[in-house]
Structures are given as structure tokens and as C-alpha cells.
Design a protein around this motif. Sequence first.
Motif, PDB file in Angstrom:
ATOM      1  N   GLN A  74       0.815  -1.211   0.000  1.00  0.00           N
ATOM      2  CA  GLN A  74       0.000   0.000   0.000  1.00  0.00           C
ATOM      3  C   GLN A  74       0.853   1.267   0.000  1.00  0.00           C
ATOM      4  N   PHE A  75       2.028   1.171   0.596  1.00  0.00           N
ATOM      5  CA  PHE A  75       2.898   2.342   0.639  1.00  0.00           C
ATOM      6  C   PHE A  75       3.328   2.725  -0.769  1.00  0.00           C
ATOM      7  N   SER A 257       7.813  -1.957   4.981  1.00  0.00           N
ATOM      8  CA  SER A 257       6.742  -1.001   4.704  1.00  0.00           C
ATOM      9  C   SER A 257       5.414  -1.741   4.544  1.00  0.00           C
ATOM     10  N   GLU A 258       5.465  -3.030   4.642  1.00  0.00           N
ATOM     11  CA  GLU A 258       4.238  -3.803   4.508  1.00  0.00           C
ATOM     12  C   GLU A 258       3.873  -4.448   5.837  1.00  0.00           C
ATOM     13  N   HIS A 280       6.101   0.696  10.389  1.00  0.00           N
ATOM     14  CA  HIS A 280       6.542   1.783   9.513  1.00  0.00           C
ATOM     15  C   HIS A 280       5.478   2.112   8.477  1.00  0.00           C
ATOM     16  N   GLU A 281       5.494   3.338   8.075  1.00  0.00           N
ATOM     17  CA  GLU A 281       4.697   3.846   6.959  1.00  0.00           C
ATOM     18  C   GLU A 281       3.211   3.922   7.244  1.00  0.00           C
ATOM     19  N   ARG A 282       2.658   5.003   6.755  1.00  0.00           N
ATOM     20  CA  ARG A 282       1.241   5.243   6.909  1.00  0.00           C
ATOM     21  C   ARG A 282       0.517   4.739   5.669  1.00  0.00           C
ATOM     22  N   THR A 283      -0.350   3.803   5.869  1.00  0.00           N
ATOM     23  CA  THR A 283      -1.184   3.300   4.785  1.00  0.00           C
ATOM     24  C   THR A 283      -2.593   3.201   5.356  1.00  0.00           C
ATOM     25  N   GLU A 287      -3.046   2.943   9.347  1.00  0.00           N
ATOM     26  CA  GLU A 287      -3.811   4.030   9.940  1.00  0.00           C
ATOM     27  C   GLU A 287      -4.966   3.468  10.751  1.00  0.00           C
ATOM     28  N   ALA A 288      -5.649   2.503  10.179  1.00  0.00           N
ATOM     29  CA  ALA A 288      -6.754   1.871  10.885  1.00  0.00           C
ATOM     30  C   ALA A 288      -6.237   1.164  12.140  1.00  0.00           C
TER      31      ALA A 288
END
Lengths: 340, 340
Positions: A74-75, A257-258, A280-283, A287-288
Amino acid sequence: MMRPTTKDLAKAAGVSLATVDRVLNDRPGVREDTVKIVHEMIEKIGFIRNLSAANLARSRSYRFLFLVPRTGDQFLAELIARVAEANTTLASDMSFAEVAQIHESDPHQIADYLSALDPQAVDGVAIMAPESPQARDAKAQLRRRGIETVTLISGQTSGDEVFVGIDNHAAGATAGRLMGRFLADRRGKLMVIAETMRARDSLERRLGFDEIINADYPQLNVLPSLETHGDPDRTERVLAQTLASHSDICGIYLLGSEARLPLQKVAHLRPEAKPIIIAHERTPFTEAGLRSGQIDALITQDPGHLVRSAVRIMRARCDRREVLASQEKIRIEILLSENL
Amino acid sequence: MMRPTTKDLAKAAGVSLATVDRVLNDRPGVREDTVKIVHEMIEKIGFIRNLSAANLARSRSYRFLFLVPRTGDQFLAELIARVAEANTTLASDMSFAEVAQIHESDPHQIADYLSALDPQAVDGVAIMAPESPQARDAKAQLRRRGIETVTLISGQTSGDEVFVGIDNHAAGATAGRLMGRFLADRRGKLMVIAETMRARDSLERRLGFDEIINADYPQLNVLPSLETHGDPDRTERVLAQTLASHSDICGIYLLGSEARLPLQKVAHLRPEAKPIIIAHERTPFTEAGLRSGQIDALITQDPGHLVRSAVRIMRARCDRREVLASQEKIRIEILLSENL
DNA sequence: AAGATTCTGAGGTGCGTACCTCAAGTTGGT
DNA sequence: ACCAACTTGAGGTACGCACCTCAGAATCTT
């Protein structure tokens, strides 16, 4: 009030417009002293090149390529979306950004792809690919042929190439610090899960993470990294195995990132005490997870910023301009559910 | 490959260049149907206005003003430095940014200053000033006179004015969450120190902070806000008083942008157990505090980003362009010593 | 003095802007 | 119905500023 133009500069320096132009653009055919005089007058009268006019005259357009892996999470999807978004703004500036996806696993394919690029058609490439001698050489060759390159997110830089992304060692250390502090005095083991530990960014994050934990939180014990290779079955197997052999896992650091795959499996396997989870990383997924409380903190880099920064840097290098270093430094962001 | 120009557009729409220009710039003197045809052709041939050429022809330059308080802390100094820095980049774009400092205490002075601005000379103003009816009216009047306004960092917005800064409620909540997590199971009182609680941003931060602490950390007790008014003696007095009457202070939240004064006094007064300290804004002082461990976390907003964002927004509004919303959202950054 | 190097001056280019001009259409008075 | 007086629509074109080319002039080599 009026800003001096090349005409004023020519008059001030006692040379012609043509000479001024040659000096401004570093073209040959001007005596040393003349060059110096012109530069002095630039300072003196405060001449600043009008970029609009320059670009118009050059009728130069810029085409930048973002070379990213074909298979992605998703990133990556987010990153690609940001490139498209940046395009809307860039267009009015005669710049264009495109995405090309490539099988990251094969260094030769990457090298071939880069070699095939036409300097007439492409002005710069932002490359997100695992490091390999082939890719490094191809990048160097690309720069020799007049195509700018920047390294995106992960991978090695060589020569005067720029790296656009966070300092992964510091990111790992940040994750380590948060883990240590959030766990307070709890003692136990920390699981580290990556897609692969062959990538440089994963290694650096792990290193930074370990450094902090080992130095300041001796009651915590970091287990060897688990690799998912993006495979659900494998992920489930290694996770189950690790959870079975260690009853006291109190923290999980997802450094790829996954986060999706391992998180779903962890939720499914249910370790007894709720561990602190840092990813790591906002997806949409992470976020949920943050909102629901499954994830305690996210370490992120803003993909929009990454894309824009890469474009600005390539553009500046094409024009042989300096960039504003402070603007191009990608921040390591910490996200809690409160500052989403 | 060549991007369509106004000429192509004129030909496609079967009108002259002049008419195309009138349509593009919303000038009168074109029949309804003609306007519609031109717009349709814009879509059809994918015409995109070349901003460089447009600005060149207009020989338009942009002058933006940053109106900030006269008396200020290191954060303000940093902000002013960023304006100067942004100028170097802006100049090549025919834009200029300047700083004007004003006594923030007197709403009338602010209003007078704004009223005196000449739309011929100034294109936009970024205002960092406490809210007051006078200032609000002056801003509205300014916009009517064709000067764009944005509200910077704190203060109220009215009409379609843009706010550039972080969501202070969320920032307070973030501080609260970090405080709660860093303290883990410790119980005790939390001190909140502000310069003044009359400013909207202080109030919002406090509200957000309380919300999180009250909801999720019942073992913590937030004391009433202490106000320093920037006065060393007063600061020392109120701090000493509070420390004397509460022996169990385990956390300090410094919600103003001037952490220096209270921090120095706290260090000097030495509460018995080291409290968790969370402050706002990155300055040379807070940065050193974070490094040395005196401060545990900083909640910040990047002043460079603030300045650039304000300029981009004003510029876009002058040109009646849309901005990239995602780029202009100012992030609430969390800084630990690891991700400085 | 021949040849190379440096410089000039003029003129065209790119693209949209803004002002000035002219034609067509509308209204009004008689 | 006819002409003057406007209003509206649309064309023509100089302009902004730097870029670039090219023929020719001035200066320096050796």
C-alpha cells in the motif's frame, strides 16, 4: 524598484547581451577576466535571473521518471498516487513525472532499463530499487549521459548522487526509543519482522533499533529478525514458531513497509499479553491499526514529500541550481492516533 | 508531443488569440456560447496555461508580508530566518517575502497597520497575531481590497481565509498521549506551563492534553495552567510555589513556544523525582534539552514548512489557482533525541 | 600577417498579456 | 424606416525577458 535585467547587466559590465548570456550559462568563448567582471556586476547590481523568462526562452520541459518495484504494498501505491498528484502542479511548470514499474528482483533488468533511457526524452530518474553493482553502474552511466538520478527511499548512493528518504538508522533508533519508553519497566523479548533483511533500509533500521534497546533497555531482548518474503504461509509459520518458543514477547517491531501481512497474522495468533507494536509507513491499513489501538506508533515518511522533494532536486540539478537543504531533508515522523 | 498553446486553442475554438485570452482571464466582452466553446476546447485538446509565459507577460511580481509579534522567542527568530531563506528561492520566481514586526498587545495597532497596506505594493499578508475583533475586521477589509491573507500559527480565521499551522487541539492530545505512555504506571500530578492562556493556541493545546489524560490516565492529575508572562521572577515564583505544594509532580507540559524560561527555572528548582518533560517547538535550546535528556519529547511544527506553505497558498490565491491540500497540511511532528 | 580567440550587434524564438482597432449588433429619436 | 450613438465581440500586435544563432569586427597568438 524594477529588478535589473540582462540588459542592465550587460550595460553595467560593459559587454553585450550575448556575452552576458554566455557567462550566465557557463558557455565557452569568454575571457577569464570578462567572466569575472560580469560576475562582479551581478553581485553589485543585484541581478537575479528571471526563471519564468529563462524557461520560456529555453522552451525547456522536464520529464522525470520514478522507477519503482512492480510488486508493492500500500505504501508503494500511495507513492505512485503522489506522483500523479504532483503532476497536476508540475504541469504548469512544464514538468512531468511518470512512474515506471519494474521487477526489482533482477538487477540486470533494472540496468537494462536504465541503459535504454534516452537523454532526449528523460531528464531525471528517481530510482527505488535494491542495491546491486549492476544498478550502480547503470546509474553512473546514466549521469554521464546527462540524465540526473536520485535514490529514493532505499538503496545506495554513489558519487554526488542524492538520497531522498529518511535516515533509516535514525528511524530504527526512534522506533527503539519509543518501544523502550512505551514498555516502561516491562521485561521480555522483542520480535522484529521484516519482508527481507537483504535490503539496506531494513538492515539500517534494525541496527538503529538494536543500538537503543541494547544501550538503554537491558531488560528487553531483541530476537533475530523474521523474514516474511511477502508470503502469507511463511509468515504464519515463522510467527507461530516464534510465539510458541517465547512466551514473554512484549513488543513487535515491523520494520518493512508492509505491515499488513504480519499484523493480520499476529492478530490471528494472539500472543497472550498485548505487545507494543510499532510499524513503519502510513497506509490505510496501518492508519486503521493505529486508530483501533492495535498499533501503538508508526514511524513514517510522507510519500508526497518524497515525491516533491525528488522532483525539486532533479529539477535543480538539471538547471544547475542549489536546493534548499532544509526543505529537502525528509523528516522521520512519529504518528500516534492523536496526530494522524 | 508539443503542448498546445493559446494559438492552438484559438484555432481549435475558431476564435482569435485575444478572445482566448479574455476567456482564460475571465475578462468581459465575450459571448456566453463563445466562452463555452473555448472551455470545451480547453478540455478537448488538453490545453494547460504556461505559467512562466503568463507571469512574464504580466511582468507580475508578488510581494508577501509576514506580520509577526515584535517581542519573541527563539521560535519566532527561527521563523523570521526561514522567511529570509525562502526569499532566496522566491526571488527567481519574481516573488518576495518580508517580515514586519508589530506590538501584538494592541489590536488597534495591528488593525491600523493592516489598513495602511497598499494593494499596489503588497499581494498577501501572513498574520501571526492574537485574535481580536479589530484584527478580524481589518483582515476582512484587506481581502476586500484585494490583498490575500492567511492566518499563521495561531489566531482565528474568518470567511474563506486559510489557517497555516498545526491543529493545536491534536497537538495537545499528542502531548497528552506521550506523557501518559512515557509515565506508564507512575501516578502523580502534571504541571502545565504556558506563557499566557489568553491565546487560542494555548487553550486548544491544554484542552487536547486534558482530554487524553482524563480519559485514559486516571492516575494522573493535571494541575491548573501556570502562566509565566515571559517574566523570569514571576516564573520562578509560581514554579516554586507549585513544587512546594505538590510533592508528586511527575510530568511537565510546556505548551508555549518559549520553553527556555520555565525549563531553566525548573532545572534550578530541582523537583525530587525527574519528571517527564514535554515541550513545544524546536529551537537551539529545546534541541539541546532533548539531546541532554532534560526534555523527553518535543511537539513541533517546521517553521520552514510554515513559511513556504503560507507563501504557496498566498501565491495560489493571487493566481486563482488551487493548492495541493495534502502539501499544505502542517504536520504535528514528534521529536525524540533519535529523530532530531 | 595569418590564424585563432574573443566579443558584438542584430534578430528571431517561446507564450501569454494587454491595449488599441474595427466590425457587427442593439437601441433610440424622429 | 433611417441614421446616430452605444454596446459587444473579436482581431491585430507590441511587449516582457532571457535564450540562441550567426555574421562580422576587434583583439590576441606565434
